[in-house]
Design an enzyme around this catalytic site. Structure first.
Site, PDB file in Angstrom:
ATOM      1  N   ASP A  72     -58.673 -82.152  10.433  1.00  0.00           N
ATOM      2  CA  ASP A  72     -58.712 -81.783   8.736  1.00  0.00           C
ATOM      3  C   ASP A  72     -58.614 -83.449   8.227  1.00  0.00           C
ATOM      4  O   ASP A  72     -59.025 -83.686   8.109  1.00  0.00           O
ATOM      5  CB  ASP A  72     -57.613 -81.113   8.643  1.00  0.00           C
ATOM      6  CG  ASP A  72     -56.633 -82.226   9.896  1.00  0.00           C
ATOM      7  OD1 ASP A  72     -56.520 -83.428   9.621  1.00  0.00           O
ATOM      8  OD2 ASP A  72     -55.314 -81.152   8.867  1.00  0.00           O
ATOM      9  N   ASP A 141     -43.783 -74.852  10.082  1.00  0.00           N
ATOM     10  CA  ASP A 141     -43.846 -73.520   9.536  1.00  0.00           C
ATOM     11  C   ASP A 141     -44.961 -72.604  10.828  1.00  0.00           C
ATOM     12  O   ASP A 141     -45.576 -71.728  11.050  1.00  0.00           O
ATOM     13  CB  ASP A 141     -44.484 -72.931   8.085  1.00  0.00           C
ATOM     14  CG  ASP A 141     -45.595 -74.463   7.578  1.00  0.00           C
ATOM     15  OD1 ASP A 141     -45.426 -74.747   8.391  1.00  0.00           O
ATOM     16  OD2 ASP A 141     -46.359 -73.667   7.219  1.00  0.00           O
ATOM     17  N   HIS A 143     -47.821 -73.614  11.972  1.00  0.00           N
ATOM     18  CA  HIS A 143     -48.753 -74.197  11.468  1.00  0.00           C
ATOM     19  C   HIS A 143     -49.943 -75.251  12.366  1.00  0.00           C
ATOM     20  O   HIS A 143     -49.035 -76.008  12.626  1.00  0.00           O
ATOM     21  CB  HIS A 143     -49.419 -74.629   9.722  1.00  0.00           C
ATOM     22  CG  HIS A 143     -49.156 -75.851   9.205  1.00  0.00           C
ATOM     23  ND1 HIS A 143     -47.612 -75.718   8.767  1.00  0.00           N
ATOM     24  CD2 HIS A 143     -49.491 -77.074   9.683  1.00  0.00           C
ATOM     25  CE1 HIS A 143     -47.926 -77.864   8.098  1.00  0.00           C
ATOM     26  NE2 HIS A 143     -48.876 -78.333   8.822  1.00  0.00           N
ATOM     27  N   GLU A 148     -52.205 -72.519   8.002  1.00  0.00           N
ATOM     28  CA  GLU A 148     -50.989 -71.955   7.502  1.00  0.00           C
ATOM     29  C   GLU A 148     -50.531 -70.542   7.167  1.00  0.00           C
ATOM     30  O   GLU A 148     -51.849 -69.999   8.280  1.00  0.00           O
ATOM     31  CB  GLU A 148     -51.063 -72.864   5.774  1.00  0.00           C
ATOM     32  CG  GLU A 148     -50.739 -73.614   5.323  1.00  0.00           C
ATOM     33  CD  GLU A 148     -50.648 -74.194   4.378  1.00  0.00           C
ATOM     34  OE1 GLU A 148     -49.784 -75.604   4.336  1.00  0.00           O
ATOM     35  OE2 GLU A 148     -50.850 -73.938   3.375  1.00  0.00           O
TER      36      GLU A 148
END
Lengths: 285, 427
Positions: A72, A141, A143, A148
């Site tokens: 990313d 979380d 991801h 996400e």
């Protein structure tokens, strides 16, 4: 799925680095046969990169015939901004090794046409013959890359708007100025990573224990995108003791019982140097 | 950090392409100097130094924009890479006296330029002491500004020390040739020296009449005005700084001694009546003989950012022990001391720049970085050259010196080209 439980962060990093080293060497890459490696950024992989650099410096490993694809990159910050993932990869990995810059691929967050940039990235992965091994980390979380909670589990490389939580968490890297924090990013999709022939996820620290639990003990769920890899044919989770805090005792014991078998993946440790010659210095554990 | 006393091992990795990219591999070593956006004083850091077309290159840009590797890699064996030293006050050396009006001053300058490479000096200001006007008219056109290279260190411009100095503080300068510019101010300066095109620094005594207008005129022409050989009190010195002076010639030497009610020129180091945005620099002969280490420490503690190491070397520099005839003088050299033969009168400094850097480091206990910057970054800042010299920042000239941990010069580079190496000299 394999779950490798190590003592701490540094051992988890070293295990992952040894595994990558052995995989590259066993692949026997050459001018006609490149090893394709997917790479993450963030604090988790830093020690793993350090180990790989150490192997390179000692002559045990070369990246001459390795192609890399990064997960990313932010949209709209200059490429040489200290927080850009280009800067991260340069400073933590690329400048220390012998990789040919032509063989590294990072999404361009300043491309005029972001969607075209994402499509081109997918094409480049295809041209390279797909990704042999994708190394990833995850967020608390669950991801993976910038996929996400709620991201499609069959998503491809695309533009993502960052969650407010992520923007707030990132503000510390931008002098606490929310207006400077990027609000968008380009990221590979969960589907892109799923297409790799092998996936290795590094998870360390107590704050990620719940995410590890969601990743391997609960069902596949797009609110914990890393759980998608339960359906991947070849995935290895490398964690430390702290990250196992939310797992069942039974789960942990089961995988620890398998460590005898799994440790053979990194022992013996292969070297690109001639057979039988010892490496310059023993590696710290 | 492995202690390496061996020479850097150079090896060619790939055939050369043009333009050439040179990667000085320093994986086990460190590159020093102000740079990479870090605030000064900088810290040595483990970095490779990349060079292209004589300048320091940002390898990250090369990697991501041009997607290229280095054509050639050199292993510096863990040595320190520091910006090349800059000597802004050197009167000669190796038997050459810049102030001697010969027909061929140019070749004398060339000899010194070449010899000081071994001491890590990559650029310098040949210094002329007080001389009659004929000498200036004859010598100055023969010392043009010149780029450095394998032939020798670069000439940044001439440093004129005198003749507009104090009669009482003239030191070794000949009294007969001292002058003033009281009558026609700047016109007298021009009449004395002739064209000032190749002049970079001018040392004068600011208490001379009409000094302020002369200083303003000189600085407006980009010439750095230095205060020295002077009886000036602090107020006069401050006036001179407000008019544009920015340097003090060999601090403590040839000026009024420090007094607490009138600290004299020395007081400029801590004066609050000079523009805060224009730092004062001061030259220091750190040869262990001309300045007591305690005085060195006082100056450095008071104003570390202004410290500029100079050799102020005389023609006996580099001649070795024994008696030497220099001009009309017979000089006896013993180690780092040069005496008028048969006497115990010191007749000038003969310590080369690298010796001064090591002595300064040892005497003040300052950081390695501070010692290196006093011989590189600070003189570059003094001359307004800090974008190109005295730094290893991206884009700067690739003038640098390769040093072992004890700061002994192993190799010298100018514009990315190896111009001196310890093995070449058979040491």
């Amino acid at each position: 799925m394999k779950l490798i439980v190590t003592e701490n962060y540094s051992q988890a990093s070293e295990w992952a680095a040894k595994y990558i080293r052995n995989r590259i060497i066993q692949f026997n890459p050459g001018p006609q046969k490149f090893f394709t490696l997917g790479l993450p950024t963030g604090s988790t992989p830093i020690d793993c990169y350090k180990k790989l650099i150490e192997y390179y410096n000692n002559g045990d490993l070369s990246f001459k015939f390795v192609k890399t694809f990064n997960m990313d990159e932010y949209v709209g910050i200059p490429r040489d901004h200290p927080q850009s993932y280009h800067s991260f990869m340069w400073n933590n990995f690329f400048k220390h090794i012998d990789i040919d810059p032509q063989n590294t691929h990072i999404l361009d967050g300043n491309a005029a046409d972001l969607q075209a940039e994402c499509a081109a990235f997918e094409d480049k992965i295809k041209e390279a013959g797909g990704i042999e091994l994708f190394l990833g980390g995850i967020g608390p979380d669950g991801h993976i890359a910038f996929n996400e909670p709620g991201s499609s589990l069959v998503s491809r490389t695309r533009v993502k708007t960052l969650a407010m939580d992520t923007i707030l968490a990132n503000a510390r890297f931008f002098q606490g100025d929310l207006s400077k924090v990027p609000t968008m990013a380009l990221t590979v999709g969960v589907g892109t990573v799923m297409d790799s022939r092998e996936v290795m996820i590094l998870i360390t620290g107590a704050h990620k224990a719940f995410a590890l639990y969601k990743a391997i003990e609960e069902g596949v769920n797009h609110m914990w995108t890393v759980s998608a890899f339960q359906q991947h044919p070849k995935v290895v989770f490398v964690c430390d003791e702290d990250a196992t805090l939310e797992l069942k005792v039974k789960t942990v014991k089961y995988f620890k019982g398998l460590m005898l078998v799994h440790s053979k993946l990194v022992d013996p440790l292969y070297s690109m140097k001639e057979e039988g010659r010892p490496s310059k210095k023993p590696y710290s554990d | 950090m492995p202690l390496v006393t061996l020479l850097p091992v150079y090896h060619l990795l790939l055939p050369s392409f043009t333009p050439r990219d040179l990667w000085l591999k320093d994986s086990a070593g460190r590159a020093g100097g102000a740079g990479r956006g870090r605030p000064s004083p900088t810290a040595l850091s483990r970095e490779d130094l990349w060079v292209r077309e004589g300048r320091i290159l940002d390898p990250e840009k090369l990697f991501f924009d041009e997607r290229r590797l280095a054509d050639e890699r050199r292993d510096c064996g863990g040595c320190i890479l520091a910006p090349g030293f800059i000597d802004v006050q050197i009167n000669g050396g190796f038997g050459v006296d810049f102030s001697l009006a010969t027909e061929d001053v140019g070749s004398g300058v060339a000899v010194v330029a070449q010899k000081i490479l071994a001491h890590g000096v990559t650029s310098f200001c040949p210094t002329l002491v007080t001389s009659p006007p004929e000498v200036y008219h004859k010598v100055l056109p023969q010392i043009p500004v010149k780029k450095g290279g394998p032939h020798g260190a670069g000439v940044l411009g001439v440093h004129l020390e005198g003749p507009f100095i104090s009669q009482q503080k003239r030191g070794a300068h000949p009294e007969a040739h001292l002058r003033s510019y009281e009558t026609n101010a700047f016109q007298d300066v021009l009449a004395t020296y002739g064209p000032l095109d190749s002049v970079r620094i001018l040392t004068l005594a600011p208490e001379l009449g009409r000094s302020q207008e002369v200083i303003r005129e000189l600085t407006s022409r980009g010439i750095c005005v230095s205060l020295g050989h002077s009886m000036a009190n602090l107020q006069t010195a401050e006036d001179a700084v407000r008019s544009g002076a920015s340097f003090i010639t060999h601090l403590f030497n040839a000026m009024l001694p420090f007094h607490h009610r009138d600290p004299g020129i020395v007081g400029l180091l801590t004066s609050d009546r000079v523009p805060p945005d224009r730092p004062i620099f001061y030259g220091m002969i750190a040869d262990g003989i001309h300045t007591n280490p305690a005085a060195l420490r006082i100056a450095h503690s008071a104003h570390p950012r202004g410290m500029v190491l100079v050799t102020d070397a005389i023609p006996a520099l580099g001649l070795g022990n024994g008696r030497h005839t220099l001009g009309q003088q017979v000089v006896e050299v013993d180690g780092l001391s040069a005496y008028v033969a048969g006497t115990s009168t010191l007749c000038g400094s003969i310590a080369p720049m690298d010796v001064c850097v090591r002595h300064f480091l040892q005497a003040t206990g300052c950081s390695l970085e501070a010692a290196l910057e006093a011989a590189s970054l600070h003189p570059a800042q003094l001359l307004g050259l800090e974008q190109h010299k005295g730094t290893l920042d991206f884009g700067a000239d690739a003038d640098f010196v390769v040093l072992d941990d004890a700061l002994h010069v192993q190799a010298t580079y100018i514009s990315g080209e190896l111009v001196w190496q310890a093995t070449m000299a058979g040491q």
